[in-house]
Design a protein around this motif. Structure first.
Motif, PDB file in Angstrom:
ATOM      1  N   TYR A 114       0.742  -1.398   0.246  1.00 36.82           N
ATOM      2  CA  TYR A 114       0.139   0.377  -0.141  1.00 36.82           C
ATOM      3  C   TYR A 114       0.637   0.909  -0.113  1.00 36.82           C
ATOM      4  CZ  TYR A 114      -3.759  -3.477   0.703  1.00 36.82           C
ATOM      5  OH  TYR A 114      -5.222  -4.397   0.814  1.00 36.82           O
ATOM      6  N   ASP A 115       2.122   0.856   0.116  1.00 30.89           N
ATOM      7  CA  ASP A 115       3.249   1.639   0.344  1.00 30.89           C
ATOM      8  C   ASP A 115       2.993   2.948   0.640  1.00 30.89           C
ATOM      9  OD1 ASP A 115       5.311   3.752  -1.197  1.00 30.89           O
ATOM     10  OD2 ASP A 115       3.676   4.861  -2.533  1.00 30.89           O
ATOM     11  N   ILE A 116       2.824   2.676   2.363  1.00 36.92           N
ATOM     12  CA  ILE A 116       2.145   3.432   3.137  1.00 36.92           C
ATOM     13  C   ILE A 116       3.352   2.842   4.763  1.00 36.92           C
ATOM     14  CG2 ILE A 116       0.173   3.782   3.036  1.00 36.92           C
ATOM     15  CD1 ILE A 116      -0.404   1.687   4.811  1.00 36.92           C
ATOM     16  N   PRO A 117       3.827   4.430   5.016  1.00 38.04           N
ATOM     17  CA  PRO A 117       5.586   3.764   6.433  1.00 38.04           C
ATOM     18  C   PRO A 117       4.580   2.138   7.698  1.00 38.04           C
ATOM     19  CG  PRO A 117       4.820   6.214   6.401  1.00 38.04           C
ATOM     20  CD  PRO A 117       4.365   5.597   4.634  1.00 38.04           C
ATOM     21  N   HIS A 118       5.696   2.082   7.099  1.00 36.02           N
ATOM     22  CA  HIS A 118       5.384   0.899   8.552  1.00 36.02           C
ATOM     23  C   HIS A 118       5.880   1.579  10.172  1.00 36.02           C
ATOM     24  CE1 HIS A 118       6.646  -3.457  10.974  1.00 36.02           C
ATOM     25  NE2 HIS A 118       6.044  -2.411  11.360  1.00 36.02           N
ATOM     26  N   VAL A 154       7.054  10.827  26.302  1.00 36.66           N
ATOM     27  CA  VAL A 154       8.256  11.030  25.633  1.00 36.66           C
ATOM     28  C   VAL A 154       7.339  10.325  24.555  1.00 36.66           C
ATOM     29  CG1 VAL A 154      10.908  10.180  25.347  1.00 36.66           C
ATOM     30  CG2 VAL A 154       9.573  11.372  27.891  1.00 36.66           C
ATOM     31  N   LEU A 155       6.732   8.981  24.607  1.00 32.78           N
ATOM     32  CA  LEU A 155       6.708   8.584  23.203  1.00 32.78           C
ATOM     33  C   LEU A 155       5.809   8.989  22.082  1.00 32.78           C
ATOM     34  CD1 LEU A 155       7.675   5.460  22.386  1.00 32.78           C
ATOM     35  CD2 LEU A 155       5.771   4.475  23.099  1.00 32.78           C
ATOM     36  N   ILE A 156       4.720   9.509  23.322  1.00 32.48           N
ATOM     37  CA  ILE A 156       3.726  10.155  21.949  1.00 32.48           C
ATOM     38  C   ILE A 156       4.305  11.190  21.180  1.00 32.48           C
ATOM     39  CG2 ILE A 156       2.755  12.154  23.331  1.00 32.48           C
ATOM     40  CD1 ILE A 156       0.630   9.611  21.047  1.00 32.48           C
ATOM     41  N   GLY A 157       5.272  12.134  22.347  1.00 34.15           N
ATOM     42  CA  GLY A 157       5.943  12.687  21.065  1.00 34.15           C
ATOM     43  C   GLY A 157       6.836  11.847  20.466  1.00 34.15           C
ATOM     44  N   LEU A 158       7.283  11.460  20.322  1.00 31.45           N
ATOM     45  CA  LEU A 158       8.051  10.231  19.482  1.00 31.45           C
ATOM     46  C   LEU A 158       7.001  10.586  17.893  1.00 31.45           C
ATOM     47  CD1 LEU A 158      10.831   8.567  20.963  1.00 31.45           C
ATOM     48  CD2 LEU A 158      10.910  10.546  19.752  1.00 31.45           C
ATOM     49  N   ILE A 159       5.908   9.131  18.402  1.00 34.95           N
ATOM     50  CA  ILE A 159       4.824   9.393  17.474  1.00 34.95           C
ATOM     51  C   ILE A 159       4.486   9.993  17.117  1.00 34.95           C
ATOM     52  CG2 ILE A 159       2.661   8.269  17.119  1.00 34.95           C
ATOM     53  CD1 ILE A 159       3.207   6.620  19.654  1.00 34.95           C
ATOM     54  N   LYS A 160       4.384  11.690  17.334  1.00 33.20           N
ATOM     55  CA  LYS A 160       3.404  12.501  16.724  1.00 33.20           C
ATOM     56  C   LYS A 160       5.100  13.229  15.720  1.00 33.20           C
ATOM     57  CE  LYS A 160       1.995  18.025  17.598  1.00 33.20           C
ATOM     58  NZ  LYS A 160       2.910  17.867  17.198  1.00 33.20           N
ATOM     59  N   ASP A 161       5.885  13.437  16.128  1.00 33.01           N
ATOM     60  CA  ASP A 161       7.027  13.914  14.669  1.00 33.01           C
ATOM     61  C   ASP A 161       6.640  12.637  14.119  1.00 33.01           C
ATOM     62  OD1 ASP A 161       7.518  15.967  16.532  1.00 33.01           O
ATOM     63  OD2 ASP A 161       9.635  14.912  17.973  1.00 33.01           O
ATOM     64  N   ARG A 162       7.313  11.238  13.957  1.00 32.13           N
ATOM     65  CA  ARG A 162       7.255  10.790  13.393  1.00 32.13           C
ATOM     66  C   ARG A 162       6.152  11.050  12.307  1.00 32.13           C
ATOM     67  NH1 ARG A 162       7.181   8.646   8.993  1.00 32.13           N
ATOM     68  NH2 ARG A 162       8.496   6.615   8.729  1.00 32.13           N
ATOM     69  N   GLU A 192       4.659  12.771  11.291  1.00 32.37           N
ATOM     70  CA  GLU A 192       4.424  14.147  10.672  1.00 32.37           C
ATOM     71  C   GLU A 192       5.280  14.352   9.248  1.00 32.37           C
ATOM     72  OE1 GLU A 192       2.048  17.616  13.397  1.00 32.37           O
ATOM     73  OE2 GLU A 192       4.691  16.962  14.276  1.00 32.37           O
ATOM     74  N   GLU A 193       5.798  13.443   9.497  1.00 34.28           N
ATOM     75  CA  GLU A 193       7.033  13.258   8.181  1.00 34.28           C
ATOM     76  C   GLU A 193       6.679  13.166   7.126  1.00 34.28           C
ATOM     77  OE1 GLU A 193      10.338  10.830   9.045  1.00 34.28           O
ATOM     78  OE2 GLU A 193      10.948  11.450  11.242  1.00 34.28           O
ATOM     79  N   PRO A 194       6.694  13.515   5.571  1.00 32.39           N
ATOM     80  CA  PRO A 194       6.255  13.745   4.676  1.00 32.39           C
ATOM     81  C   PRO A 194       6.030  12.380   4.055  1.00 32.39           C
ATOM     82  CG  PRO A 194       8.270  14.877   4.656  1.00 32.39           C
ATOM     83  CD  PRO A 194       8.262  14.724   5.688  1.00 32.39           C
ATOM     84  N   ASP A 195       6.621  11.094   4.215  1.00 34.04           N
ATOM     85  CA  ASP A 195       6.322  10.122   3.724  1.00 34.04           C
ATOM     86  C   ASP A 195       5.044   9.434   4.835  1.00 34.04           C
ATOM     87  OD1 ASP A 195       7.341   9.418   6.503  1.00 34.04           O
ATOM     88  OD2 ASP A 195       8.255   7.774   5.845  1.00 34.04           O
ATOM     89  N   CYS A 196       4.030  10.247   5.040  1.00 29.12           N
ATOM     90  CA  CYS A 196       3.244   9.917   6.469  1.00 29.12           C
ATOM     91  C   CYS A 196       1.817  10.575   5.575  1.00 29.12           C
ATOM     92  CB  CYS A 196       2.582   9.826   8.082  1.00 29.12           C
ATOM     93  SG  CYS A 196       4.853   8.882   8.561  1.00 29.12           S
ATOM     94  N   ALA A 197       2.464  11.695   4.407  1.00 30.18           N
ATOM     95  CA  ALA A 197       0.652  12.281   3.612  1.00 30.18           C
ATOM     96  C   ALA A 197      -0.125  11.485   3.456  1.00 30.18           C
ATOM     97  CB  ALA A 197       1.215  13.292   2.873  1.00 30.18           C
ATOM     98  N   ASN A 198       0.271   9.557   3.065  1.00 30.91           N
ATOM     99  CA  ASN A 198      -1.073   8.838   2.136  1.00 30.91           C
ATOM    100  C   ASN A 198      -1.826   8.131   3.245  1.00 30.91           C
ATOM    101  OD1 ASN A 198      -0.987  10.416  -0.358  1.00 30.91           O
ATOM    102  ND2 ASN A 198       1.254   9.662  -0.829  1.00 30.91           N
ATOM    103  N   GLY A 199      -0.800   8.365   4.658  1.00 27.98           N
ATOM    104  CA  GLY A 199      -1.493   7.185   5.509  1.00 27.98           C
ATOM    105  C   GLY A 199       0.009   6.523   6.062  1.00 27.98           C
TER     106      GLY A 199
END
Length: 215
Positions: free
Chosen positions: A24-28, A63-71, A73-80
């Motif tokens: 599906y070309d979405i990041p794991h 701390v963990l949710i902050g890391l997940i939020k940052d991840r 918001e990265e460009p490769d998550c634009a489509n999911g």
């Protein structure tokens, strides 16, 4: 499409997530991978996480949710995205829900891979590892020579957390802390259960059928 892949230890989440990510070309997105990457890169949150990890303590949810939020918001998550290994508790699920609303990336579906305890014990207790990173199973993927890695010739070993007594304890912890998330996501009408006792391909096709609805 925005997906959480859910299930007990040994359900095959990592294996399925890798294949689904490619299809599906979405990041794991694995929380373990996020932690290691941030510690390696020396980010502000990574350094905070390392303080706890170095002491053998759990990284706090904040701390963990902050890391997940940052991840997310990265460009490769634009489509999911495909979240694997998070959330594990109701407080984590609440925090994730708040973050997803904030960044306008709400969940589409939570796929729960349902596998019986006895099946899980058989899968995990038969696993053998090599220091080079290769993994085997004494029943399903045995090495050419017993106890020896095909790739590097190293001696295979059983992880301490793959012993049957430890597995049973892990499943107790999962039942107490993580299984309530099934009710949590059912109430939000996001949960879909998939029988995980079939072959890897059978489970993959079943999950794909669900995910195709959200393309």
């Amino acid at each position: 499409m925005n997906v959480v892949l859910f299930g007990p230890p040994g359900a095959g989440k990592g294996t399925q997530a890798k294949e689904l990510s490619q299809k599906y070309d979405i990041p794991h997105i694995s929380t373990g991978d996020i932690l290691r990457a941030n510690v390696r890169e020396g980010t502000e949150l990574g350094l905070k996480a390392k303080e706890y990890m170095d002491k053998g303590e759990l990284v706090p949810d904040q701390v963990l949710i902050g890391l997940i939020k940052d991840r997310l918001e990265e460009p490769d998550c634009a489509n999911g995205y495909l979240l694997d290994g998070y959330p594990r508790t109701i407080p984590q699920a609440d925090a994730l829900d708040d973050i997803l609303k904030e960044i306008s990336k709400p969940l589409d579906v939570v796929v729960n891979i349902d596998v019986s305890d006895e099946e899980l014990i058989g899968r995990l207790s038969g696993r053998r590892m090599c220091k080079c990173g290769e993994s085997y199973h004494i029943m399903f993927n045995s090495p050419k020579e017993e106890g020896v890695c095909n790739a590097c010739g190293g001696q295979l070993y059983q992880r301490d957390d793959d012993r049957e007594d430890v597995i049973r304890q892990r499943l107790v912890v999962y039942s107490e802390k993580t299984k309530p998330l099934i009710d949590y996501y059912e109430e939000k009408e996001l949960l879909v259960n998939i029988a995980g006792n079939g072959t890897v391909n059978e489970v993959f096709e079943a999950i794909s059928e669900i995910m195709d609805r959200y393309k």
